[in-house]
Design an enzyme around this catalytic site. Structure first.
Site, PDB file in Angstrom:
ATOM      1  N   THR A 197       9.670  -8.088 -10.878  1.00 37.92           N
ATOM      2  CA  THR A 197       8.254  -8.037 -11.250  1.00 37.92           C
ATOM      3  C   THR A 197       7.754  -9.418 -11.657  1.00 37.92           C
ATOM      4  O   THR A 197       6.620  -9.802 -11.330  1.00 37.92           O
ATOM      5  CB  THR A 197       8.063  -7.029 -12.391  1.00 37.92           C
ATOM      6  OG1 THR A 197       8.386  -5.711 -11.905  1.00 37.92           O
ATOM      7  CG2 THR A 197       6.630  -7.025 -12.903  1.00 37.92           C
ATOM      8  N   GLU A 249       7.137  -4.997  -3.699  1.00 35.91           N
ATOM      9  CA  GLU A 249       7.998  -3.898  -4.141  1.00 35.91           C
ATOM     10  C   GLU A 249       8.880  -4.494  -5.217  1.00 35.91           C
ATOM     11  O   GLU A 249       9.738  -5.342  -4.941  1.00 35.91           O
ATOM     12  CB  GLU A 249       8.810  -3.337  -2.977  1.00 35.91           C
ATOM     13  CG  GLU A 249       9.497  -2.018  -3.307  1.00 35.91           C
ATOM     14  CD  GLU A 249      10.841  -2.197  -3.966  1.00 35.91           C
ATOM     15  OE1 GLU A 249      10.925  -1.972  -5.205  1.00 35.91           O
ATOM     16  OE2 GLU A 249      11.799  -2.568  -3.272  1.00 35.91           O
ATOM     17  N   CYS A 291      16.770  -1.130  -7.289  1.00 38.23           N
ATOM     18  CA  CYS A 291      15.488  -1.063  -7.992  1.00 38.23           C
ATOM     19  C   CYS A 291      15.107   0.364  -8.352  1.00 38.23           C
ATOM     20  O   CYS A 291      14.404   0.594  -9.333  1.00 38.23           O
ATOM     21  CB  CYS A 291      14.395  -1.727  -7.159  1.00 38.23           C
ATOM     22  SG  CYS A 291      14.269  -1.101  -5.473  1.00 38.23           S
ATOM     23  N   GLU A 319      14.638  -3.625 -17.278  1.00 38.80           N
ATOM     24  CA  GLU A 319      15.509  -3.416 -16.119  1.00 38.80           C
ATOM     25  C   GLU A 319      16.764  -4.266 -16.263  1.00 38.80           C
ATOM     26  O   GLU A 319      16.690  -5.483 -16.389  1.00 38.80           O
ATOM     27  CB  GLU A 319      14.769  -3.775 -14.832  1.00 38.80           C
ATOM     28  CG  GLU A 319      15.558  -3.449 -13.582  1.00 38.80           C
ATOM     29  CD  GLU A 319      14.776  -3.702 -12.304  1.00 38.80           C
ATOM     30  OE1 GLU A 319      14.898  -2.909 -11.351  1.00 38.80           O
ATOM     31  OE2 GLU A 319      14.034  -4.712 -12.250  1.00 38.80           O
TER      32      GLU A 319
END
Length: 502
Positions: free
Chosen positions: A251, A272, A306, A405
């Site tokens: 991101t 994405e 992901c 993440e």
């Protein structure tokens, strides 16, 4: 041309095959393998044991300029952009056939470069790439343009036109799969493409370029530039003659590329990005099936996925029982040598990623989460970076390990008491890439799937889907979609032509 060798069956056979390969490490521009203009190279190393695989061209802004000029000239010539869709289809299908014919070599390159288990690359990654390229080619001559419903004295045509020059920047966790998710629709719709693989996993992208030429793709349509994101990726993001940038990755980088679009020519930017996906298990679920899937959801591909189901939301009444089942299911994900066909979880990509996983595991312990299993490095192969499948419980959704993440084999279990609370926790994230729900109550399944803010929702399965369904996320998981017919739309402009026939 076609690879006729029998598929190796043991680790020793795969490593012997690797030793016999001549690995290409040069860039691919205008139909030829070439050195970077600077002459610079950098090693790409095996995550399995840290050994150097090959020196790879290290391209920079000058190489980007050259590739863009070649791609633009080729696009404007019409040799590909104006080729009849049926003819483009034939070349795309031939391209897919050549990937399939070189299954063993491509699967091995992907395993060597990314640390992925060879059993996955040969059974999942390469077959998936073949399907993506073939399906995209087969689709393109079956999509019709439109005639608008006008009055009798007018004729309005609505046409899909290729965008022009597309830059595709792909990640290191699924290098081959994401490359083909970009190449399939971008090439099929008539664009010229500049592909920048991740700097530490360029080998399958470089190999594909030669196969595309062999399939009949005109020179200059596909150009592959290996190189660092800090210089080459930035040059592509800021380039004034690139019409579209498609990116899969973090991101943070996705936000930077969006800024580059605004600072340059407002190129379309499709992203994405990251995820922290919730996997919700209700008490009435098939608990054995759900536990096996919960382990797969986070430990597949070393957790470097992901869409990984890293937040396991478990109904409180079954939490203890279910987490024990997940612990048991996790035992089969023992890290091992990626080129061993028996291995189901390979090596983390590099030391940086290993250190990241260790940091988050330490953070989880500091914040009060309880380690159910794992929580330490795995002693698998000397020189590589391996981590045990790790499960935390007693996690709350405000903990760092539940918010950020990790991109490694770390699962956090969060308990809930009601359907409403489960949905609230699931949506309490900056991400919205994927989610899953396990229940035998069909109404609840539909309600929860409807209410979760995620691009993909799986009911009583995890990682479901194929090339026919779109893939992408909500919120800070990105925009645009890969796969399906919706992906083809991303690489087209709509042109309206109004004709007065009175």
């Amino acid at each position: 041309m076609a690879e006729q060798n029998k598929t190796p069956q043991t680790r020793e056979e795969w490593l012997a095959y690797a030793d016999s390969l001549t690995i290409e490490g040069r860039a691919f521009i205008n139909g030829e393998y070439v050195d970077a203009l600077s002459g610079e190279t950098r090693p790409t190393v095996s995550p399995a044991d840290g050994r150097e695989l090959v020196q790879v061209a290290s391209c920079g802004p000058d190489d980007a300029d050259l590739a863009v000029k070649v791609a633009r000239k080729t696009f404007e010539s019409g040799i590909w952009s104006q080729m009849p869709p049926m003819e483009r289809k034939k070349i795309m299908v031939r391209f897919a056939e050549l990937i399939e014919a070189n299954l063993n070599e491509i699967a091995l390159l992907e395993s060597l470069d990314a640390g992925k288990p060879i059993s996955d690359t040969i059974n999942v990654d390469v077959p998936g790439a073949v399907t993506t390229i073939r399906w995209s080619g087969e689709a393109v001559d079956k999509i019709y343009d439109e005639v608008a419903p006008t009055g009798p004295n007018d004729l309005a045509l609505i046409q899909r036109m290729p965008l022009g020059v597309v830059a595709a920047i792909v990640p290191w966790n699924f290098p081959l799969s994401t490359t083909c998710w970009k190449l399939g629709p971008a090439l099929a719709t008539g664009n010229s493409v500049i592909l920048k693989p991740a700097s530490n996993t360029p080998l399958t992208a470089i190999k594909l370029a030669g196969l595309a030429k062999e399939a009949g793709l005109p020179d200059g349509v596909l150009n592959v530039l290996p190189g660092p994101g800090s210089s080459l990726g930035k040059a592509l993001g800021l380039h004034m003659d690139i019409d579209c940038l498609t990116f899969t990755g973090s991101t943070e980088v996705g936000k930077t590329l969006t800024e580059y679009s605004g600072q340059s020519n407002l190129k379309r930017t499709f992203l994405e990005l990251g995820g922290k996906s919730p996997n919700i298990v209700f008490a009435d679920a098939d608990l054995d099936k759900a536990a096996e899937a919960a382990a797969l959801a986070v430990f597949y591909n070393q957790g470097e996925t992901c869409t990984a189901g890293t937040r396991l939301l478990v109904e409180k009444s079954i939490a203890g029982e279910f987490i024990e089942k997940v612990k048991k299911a996790s035992a089969r994900f023992k890290p091992g040598h990626p080129q061993d066909p028996a291995t189901v979880m390979g090596a983390l990509i590099d030391r940086n990623q290993f250190d990241t996983v260790e940091h988050y595991v330490s953070k989880g312990k500091e914040e009060g989460a309880q380690v159910v299993c794992g929580g330490a490095a795995a002693d698998a192969v000397e020189g590589g970076h391996y981590y045990q499948p790790t499960v935390f419980r007693n996690v709350t959704n405000d903990m760092t390990v539940a918010r950020e993440e990790i991109f490694g084999p770390v699962l956090v279990a969060i308990e809930f008491e009601s359907e409403e609370e489960a949905v609230q926790i699931a949506n309490d994230s900056i991400y919205g890439l994927a989610a899953a729900v396990w229940t035998q109550n069909i109404s609840r399944a539909h309600r929860v799937a409807r209410d979760m803010r995620a691009g993909s929702v799986w009911i009583n399965n995890y990682f479901g889907g194929d090339i026919t369904v779109p893939f992408g996320g909500f919120k800070q998981s990105g925009n645009g979609r890969d796969k399906s017919l919706h992906a083809l739309d991303k690489y087209c402009e709509l042109k309206s032509t109004w004709i007065d026939i009175s």
